[in-house]
Motif scaffolding. Structure first.
Motif, PDB file in Angstrom:
ATOM      1  N   LYS A 146      92.463 -21.790  -1.667  1.00 45.44           N
ATOM      2  CA  LYS A 146      93.881 -21.566  -1.948  1.00 45.44           C
ATOM      3  C   LYS A 146      94.270 -22.239  -3.264  1.00 45.44           C
ATOM      4  CE  LYS A 146      95.426 -21.240   2.867  1.00 45.44           C
ATOM      5  NZ  LYS A 146      96.285 -21.849   3.911  1.00 45.44           N
ATOM      6  N   ALA A 147      93.792 -23.467  -3.448  1.00 48.40           N
ATOM      7  CA  ALA A 147      94.117 -24.197  -4.671  1.00 48.40           C
ATOM      8  C   ALA A 147      93.554 -23.492  -5.896  1.00 48.40           C
ATOM      9  CB  ALA A 147      93.574 -25.628  -4.584  1.00 48.40           C
ATOM     10  N   SER A 172     101.363 -15.079   2.307  1.00 42.86           N
ATOM     11  CA  SER A 172     100.513 -16.093   2.930  1.00 42.86           C
ATOM     12  C   SER A 172      99.057 -15.657   2.889  1.00 42.86           C
ATOM     13  CB  SER A 172     100.934 -16.326   4.391  1.00 42.86           C
ATOM     14  OG  SER A 172     100.788 -15.143   5.153  1.00 42.86           O
ATOM     15  N   TRP A 193      91.637 -19.138   4.793  1.00 45.00           N
ATOM     16  CA  TRP A 193      91.064 -19.676   3.562  1.00 45.00           C
ATOM     17  C   TRP A 193      91.073 -21.200   3.637  1.00 45.00           C
ATOM     18  CZ3 TRP A 193      92.838 -17.265  -1.741  1.00 45.00           C
ATOM     19  CH2 TRP A 193      92.141 -16.065  -1.952  1.00 45.00           C
ATOM     20  N   PRO A 194      89.996 -21.857   3.191  1.00 48.78           N
ATOM     21  CA  PRO A 194      90.027 -23.318   3.096  1.00 48.78           C
ATOM     22  C   PRO A 194      90.976 -23.750   1.979  1.00 48.78           C
ATOM     23  CG  PRO A 194      88.013 -22.445   2.112  1.00 48.78           C
ATOM     24  CD  PRO A 194      88.707 -21.283   2.763  1.00 48.78           C
ATOM     25  N   TRP A 195      91.386 -25.007   2.027  1.00 48.68           N
ATOM     26  CA  TRP A 195      92.392 -25.485   1.072  1.00 48.68           C
ATOM     27  C   TRP A 195      91.927 -25.339  -0.366  1.00 48.68           C
ATOM     28  CZ3 TRP A 195      91.469 -29.175  -2.547  1.00 48.68           C
ATOM     29  CH2 TRP A 195      90.337 -29.972  -2.369  1.00 48.68           C
ATOM     30  N   HIS A 196      90.615 -25.548  -0.621  1.00 51.44           N
ATOM     31  CA  HIS A 196      90.152 -25.510  -2.008  1.00 51.44           C
ATOM     32  C   HIS A 196      90.190 -24.094  -2.575  1.00 51.44           C
ATOM     33  CE1 HIS A 196      86.381 -24.792   0.295  1.00 51.44           C
ATOM     34  NE2 HIS A 196      86.090 -24.001  -0.715  1.00 51.44           N
TER      35      HIS A 196
END
Length: 248
Positions: free
Chosen positions: A129-130, A120, A124-127
């Motif tokens: 992680k993406a 995990s 972190w922001p979603w972008h």
């Protein structure tokens, strides 16, 4: 454990204290790239107080990969049988090092992975992680390796692994160094094991990762992938010569 530093004065004492408490038998090499904030001097002070801490000073900021190569060379020259990597900012939690050590007897390289089941990322922001997930998917598809977190920097190598992957020919100096060494390990026919970790975004200091660094990493990975595809074609076509004079 090799711990590269550049302007990590606010983190170094804290992270080394956690590491040496969690794993008292581990020794640490701090590789400092002439940090202007005094990180190198602090590392020297910590080494003077604890024989498990060693310091390698480099004269300029030469990149993460270059720092690790210098640290690996130092560790191999000193005779260590296991050499590890860990960030100085707390992203790699020292308390999880035991899971990597436990996996080492059945692997040539152990990676603390964010993107295997049980892994995990915190804060972190979603972008971001993406970007990391997408980058690793791109690596797997283009380079043809099965490592799910080839960009991860929490690692343990056997000495024999480092001997077999030809560190002298490594030219990667930035963050793409991690992908380079993972790929070399796989292509040498060695075993890579990934164990889940919880990766925690730093809370003090500035991240060294930037959009420019990410773009440069993708550019290098693309070049390696295309080169490998051309080499595969060359091996498949009778009489076609393989390209020469190319190194990473």
């Amino acid at each position: 454990m090799v711990v590269p530093t550049y302007n990590e004065r606010d983190n170094l004492d804290w992270i080394l204290g956690r590491l040496l408490t969690a794993e008292p038998d581990v020794e640490v090499l701090v590789v400092d790239d002439s940090s202007p904030d005094g990180t190198g001097a602090l590392a020297d002070d910590l080494a003077a107080r604890d024989a498990r801490v060693h310091v390698l000073h480099r004269t300029a900021k030469g990149g993460l990969g270059a720092a690790y190569l210098a640290g690996f060379a130092w560790a191999l020259e000193a005779g260590y049988d296991v050499v590890g990597e860990m960030d100085a900012d707390g992203s790699h939690q020292p308390e999880q090092l035991r899971s990597l050590l436990d996996a080492l007897p059945s692997a040539d390289l152990v990676i603390g992975s964010r993107w295997v089941p049980g892994g995990s990322v915190v804060n972190w922001p979603w972008h971001r992680k993406a970007l990391s997930r997408g980058g690793n998917l791109y690596v797997r598809a283009l380079l043809g390796i099965g490592v799910r977190d080839a960009t991860a920097g929490y690692r343990l190598f056997h000495r024999a692994t480092l001997d077999k992957i030809d560190l002298a020919s490594v030219r990667s100096t930035g963050y793409v160094f991690q992908t380079d060494l993972a790929t070399r390990t796989v292509r040498a026919g060695l075993t890579v094991r990934e164990v889940p970790i919880e990766f925690v975004e730093r809370v003090r200091g500035d991240s060294k990762m930037s959009g420019q660094v990410a773009i440069e990493s993708l550019r290098r990975i693309t070049a390696w992938g295309l080169r490998e595809r051309l080499a595969q074609v060359g091996r498949a076509v009778p009489g076609r010569r393989r390209p020469v004079g190319v190194s990473r």
